[in-house]
Design a protein around this motif. Sequence first.
Motif, PDB file in Angstrom:
ATOM      1  N   PHE A   1       0.849  -1.190   0.000  1.00 40.12           N
ATOM      2  CA  PHE A   1       0.000   0.000   0.000  1.00 40.12           C
ATOM      3  C   PHE A   1       0.887   1.243   0.000  1.00 40.12           C
ATOM      4  CE2 PHE A   1      -2.990  -3.064   1.986  1.00 40.12           C
ATOM      5  CZ  PHE A   1      -3.996  -2.967   1.032  1.00 40.12           C
ATOM      6  N   GLY A   2       0.578   2.175  -0.900  1.00 38.60           N
ATOM      7  CA  GLY A   2       1.390   3.365  -1.048  1.00 38.60           C
ATOM      8  C   GLY A   2       0.642   4.649  -0.757  1.00 38.60           C
ATOM      9  N   LEU A   3       1.397   5.689  -0.504  1.00 33.99           N
ATOM     10  CA  LEU A   3       0.884   7.038  -0.286  1.00 33.99           C
ATOM     11  C   LEU A   3       1.403   7.933  -1.400  1.00 33.99           C
ATOM     12  CD1 LEU A   3      -0.434   9.310   1.491  1.00 33.99           C
ATOM     13  CD2 LEU A   3       1.795   9.529   2.608  1.00 33.99           C
ATOM     14  N   ALA A   4       0.497   8.682  -2.042  1.00 36.39           N
ATOM     15  CA  ALA A   4       0.910   9.658  -3.041  1.00 36.39           C
ATOM     16  C   ALA A   4       0.999  11.034  -2.407  1.00 36.39           C
ATOM     17  CB  ALA A   4      -0.079   9.685  -4.211  1.00 36.39           C
ATOM     18  N   CYS A   5       2.048  11.758  -2.749  1.00 40.23           N
ATOM     19  CA  CYS A   5       2.218  13.134  -2.270  1.00 40.23           C
ATOM     20  C   CYS A   5       1.986  14.092  -3.423  1.00 40.23           C
ATOM     21  CB  CYS A   5       3.617  13.336  -1.695  1.00 40.23           C
ATOM     22  SG  CYS A   5       3.855  12.579  -0.079  1.00 40.23           S
ATOM     23  N   CYS A   6       0.950  14.920  -3.282  1.00 41.12           N
ATOM     24  CA  CYS A   6       0.657  15.951  -4.273  1.00 41.12           C
ATOM     25  C   CYS A   6       1.138  17.323  -3.810  1.00 41.12           C
ATOM     26  CB  CYS A   6      -0.847  16.023  -4.533  1.00 41.12           C
ATOM     27  SG  CYS A   6      -1.588  14.489  -5.108  1.00 41.12           S
TER      28      CYS A   6
ATOM     29  N   LEU B   1       6.087   5.241  -1.638  1.00 38.63           N
ATOM     30  CA  LEU B   1       5.622   6.627  -1.757  1.00 38.63           C
ATOM     31  C   LEU B   1       5.637   7.014  -3.231  1.00 38.63           C
ATOM     32  CD1 LEU B   1       5.007   9.156   0.216  1.00 38.63           C
ATOM     33  CD2 LEU B   1       7.290   9.915  -0.450  1.00 38.63           C
ATOM     34  N   VAL B   2       4.662   7.810  -3.630  1.00 38.60           N
ATOM     35  CA  VAL B   2       4.615   8.360  -4.987  1.00 38.60           C
ATOM     36  C   VAL B   2       4.688   9.873  -4.895  1.00 38.60           C
ATOM     37  CG1 VAL B   2       3.265   8.602  -7.112  1.00 38.60           C
ATOM     38  CG2 VAL B   2       3.207   6.440  -5.837  1.00 38.60           C
ATOM     39  N   ILE B   3       5.659  10.456  -5.579  1.00 40.22           N
ATOM     40  CA  ILE B   3       5.671  11.914  -5.736  1.00 40.22           C
ATOM     41  C   ILE B   3       4.899  12.226  -7.018  1.00 40.22           C
ATOM     42  CG2 ILE B   3       7.086  13.962  -6.149  1.00 40.22           C
ATOM     43  CD1 ILE B   3       7.261  12.929  -3.303  1.00 40.22           C
ATOM     44  N   ASP B   4       3.744  12.864  -6.844  1.00 40.23           N
ATOM     45  CA  ASP B   4       2.818  13.091  -7.944  1.00 40.23           C
ATOM     46  C   ASP B   4       3.084  14.439  -8.583  1.00 40.23           C
ATOM     47  OD1 ASP B   4       0.748  13.267  -9.712  1.00 40.23           O
ATOM     48  OD2 ASP B   4      -0.821  12.762  -8.268  1.00 40.23           O
ATOM     49  N   MET B   5       3.731  14.411  -9.734  1.00 41.27           N
ATOM     50  CA  MET B   5       4.039  15.646 -10.460  1.00 41.27           C
ATOM     51  C   MET B   5       3.000  15.964 -11.514  1.00 41.27           C
ATOM     52  SD  MET B   5       8.207  15.342 -10.776  1.00 41.27           S
ATOM     53  CE  MET B   5       8.197  13.803 -11.679  1.00 41.27           C
ATOM     54  N   GLU B   6       1.950  15.118 -11.583  1.00 40.48           N
ATOM     55  CA  GLU B   6       0.874  15.392 -12.537  1.00 40.48           C
ATOM     56  C   GLU B   6      -0.137  16.371 -11.966  1.00 40.48           C
ATOM     57  OE1 GLU B   6      -2.537  13.193 -15.259  1.00 40.48           O
ATOM     58  OE2 GLU B   6      -1.710  12.130 -13.530  1.00 40.48           O
ATOM     59  N   HIS B   7      -0.512  16.167 -10.719  1.00 43.39           N
ATOM     60  CA  HIS B   7      -1.546  16.992 -10.095  1.00 43.39           C
ATOM     61  C   HIS B   7      -0.935  17.753  -8.920  1.00 43.39           C
ATOM     62  CE1 HIS B   7      -4.597  15.056 -12.504  1.00 43.39           C
ATOM     63  NE2 HIS B   7      -4.239  13.867 -12.060  1.00 43.39           N
TER      64      HIS B   7
ATOM     65  N   PRO C   1       1.845  21.098  -7.393  1.00 42.33           N
ATOM     66  CA  PRO C   1       3.028  21.915  -7.655  1.00 42.33           C
ATOM     67  C   PRO C   1       4.352  21.174  -7.617  1.00 42.33           C
ATOM     68  CG  PRO C   1       2.356  22.203  -5.377  1.00 42.33           C
ATOM     69  CD  PRO C   1       1.347  21.292  -6.008  1.00 42.33           C
ATOM     70  N   LEU C   2       4.362  19.906  -7.228  1.00 38.37           N
ATOM     71  CA  LEU C   2       5.639  19.213  -7.036  1.00 38.37           C
ATOM     72  C   LEU C   2       6.332  18.935  -8.368  1.00 38.37           C
ATOM     73  CD1 LEU C   2       4.736  16.648  -4.229  1.00 38.37           C
ATOM     74  CD2 LEU C   2       5.594  18.986  -4.015  1.00 38.37           C
ATOM     75  N   GLY C   3       7.665  19.022  -8.321  1.00 40.32           N
ATOM     76  CA  GLY C   3       8.464  18.793  -9.518  1.00 40.32           C
ATOM     77  C   GLY C   3       9.670  17.933  -9.218  1.00 40.32           C
ATOM     78  N   LEU C   4      10.659  17.994 -10.101  1.00 36.10           N
ATOM     79  CA  LEU C   4      11.824  17.131  -9.983  1.00 36.10           C
ATOM     80  C   LEU C   4      12.642  17.395  -8.727  1.00 36.10           C
ATOM     81  CD1 LEU C   4      13.189  16.838 -13.618  1.00 36.10           C
ATOM     82  CD2 LEU C   4      12.266  15.007 -12.202  1.00 36.10           C
ATOM     83  N   ASP C   5      12.663  18.636  -8.273  1.00 35.14           N
ATOM     84  CA  ASP C   5      13.436  18.933  -7.063  1.00 35.14           C
ATOM     85  C   ASP C   5      12.871  18.157  -5.873  1.00 35.14           C
ATOM     86  OD1 ASP C   5      15.495  20.641  -5.634  1.00 35.14           O
ATOM     87  OD2 ASP C   5      13.684  21.191  -4.540  1.00 35.14           O
ATOM     88  N   ALA C   6      11.541  18.205  -5.717  1.00 31.37           N
ATOM     89  CA  ALA C   6      10.911  17.459  -4.635  1.00 31.37           C
ATOM     90  C   ALA C   6      11.106  15.960  -4.830  1.00 31.37           C
ATOM     91  CB  ALA C   6       9.425  17.797  -4.562  1.00 31.37           C
ATOM     92  N   LEU C   7      10.986  15.503  -6.063  1.00 33.26           N
ATOM     93  CA  LEU C   7      11.177  14.085  -6.344  1.00 33.26           C
ATOM     94  C   LEU C   7      12.573  13.635  -5.960  1.00 33.26           C
ATOM     95  CD1 LEU C   7      12.454  12.044  -8.778  1.00 33.26           C
ATOM     96  CD2 LEU C   7      10.399  11.356  -7.526  1.00 33.26           C
ATOM     97  N   GLY C   8      13.583  14.426  -6.318  1.00 34.69           N
ATOM     98  CA  GLY C   8      14.954  14.063  -5.995  1.00 34.69           C
ATOM     99  C   GLY C   8      15.204  13.983  -4.503  1.00 34.69           C
ATOM    100  N   GLN C   9      14.661  14.950  -3.749  1.00 35.14           N
ATOM    101  CA  GLN C   9      14.833  14.938  -2.297  1.00 35.14           C
ATOM    102  C   GLN C   9      14.150  13.723  -1.669  1.00 35.14           C
ATOM    103  OE1 GLN C   9      16.591  17.239  -0.374  1.00 35.14           O
ATOM    104  NE2 GLN C   9      17.301  18.038  -2.323  1.00 35.14           N
TER     105      GLN C   9
ATOM    106  N   VAL D   1       4.838  11.304 -13.626  1.00 38.32           N
ATOM    107  CA  VAL D   1       5.031  12.440 -14.513  1.00 38.32           C
ATOM    108  C   VAL D   1       3.681  12.856 -15.095  1.00 38.32           C
ATOM    109  CG1 VAL D   1       7.434  11.840 -14.998  1.00 38.32           C
ATOM    110  CG2 VAL D   1       5.616  10.888 -16.444  1.00 38.32           C
ATOM    111  N   THR D   2       3.695  13.761 -16.071  1.00 40.87           N
ATOM    112  CA  THR D   2       2.439  14.306 -16.582  1.00 40.87           C
ATOM    113  C   THR D   2       1.839  13.516 -17.734  1.00 40.87           C
ATOM    114  OG1 THR D   2       3.717  15.816 -17.975  1.00 40.87           O
ATOM    115  CG2 THR D   2       2.968  16.664 -15.854  1.00 40.87           C
TER     116      THR D   2
END
Length: 259
Positions: free
Chosen positions: A14-19, A38-44, A46-54, A70-71
């Motif tokens: 089970f995962g959590l998406a971060c928007c 965890l999923v870093i959601d860059m589709e919906h 403000p999150l982008g590659l910087d947040a994803l990398g961290q 991604v989008t």
Amino acid sequence: MNGPENKQTFQPAFGLACCLLGRAESVLLARAAGFGFLVIDMEHGPLGLDALGQAAAAGLAVGLPVFGRVTGPDSPDVARVLDCGAAGVIVPHVDTPRQAAAVARACRFAPIGARALPGPLPALGYRVLPAADLAREAEVGTQVIAMIESAAGLENAAEIAAVPGIDMLMIGSNDLADGLGLRGQLGHPEVAQAFARIAQAAQAAGKGFGVMGLPPALVPELAVALGAGHVVATNDTNLLAEGGAALLRTLEASLADAR
């Protein structure tokens, strides 16, 4: 498909998406809560590659897989998500095998694809490796995930699953229902039939199957029973909004009882 004897014991990750909450601390919070990825959601949002990398770096440090959504198939960040340390890339709105092939080509090193050779990778501890070793080791465990979210994607699910380099089909529940003309009707029999068809397509091709966006009541039927290995249980926005509202109702009821 899992046999009857396995359905009682099988449990997906089970995962959590971060928007919204893209900080590295989100990884620790997700792990503390018991989420498996965890999923870093860059589709919906403000999150982008910087947040994803961290987040990916934190995930590598504590052993929690972090995926980047991604989008879409044409996103310039499809392979960069992997370069930034994500355990896999989730690509929404994959409607055709041609789109799936383009995604696989961007994300897989030759001979399967044509991913450009990067410098030292966070996923490999930034070790300086010969190019052949880097490509071989980077492929291990990398997940390239195509989301099926439309009537066209449903129709082409078997062909999409068969594309070399695609590891998993993941259903975007709300968009799929919407694409079938059944907006918000996730319990509709036609939606259930679509889920089963996509799950079967993935399994027939030897690929993984995942689900995103199901309400908890439908997870047993439309995810677990169909063999989903990854289920995105909720996102940070819903978790805060719904959890906060539930807490306030509890407090208000307690105060009413005390009067």
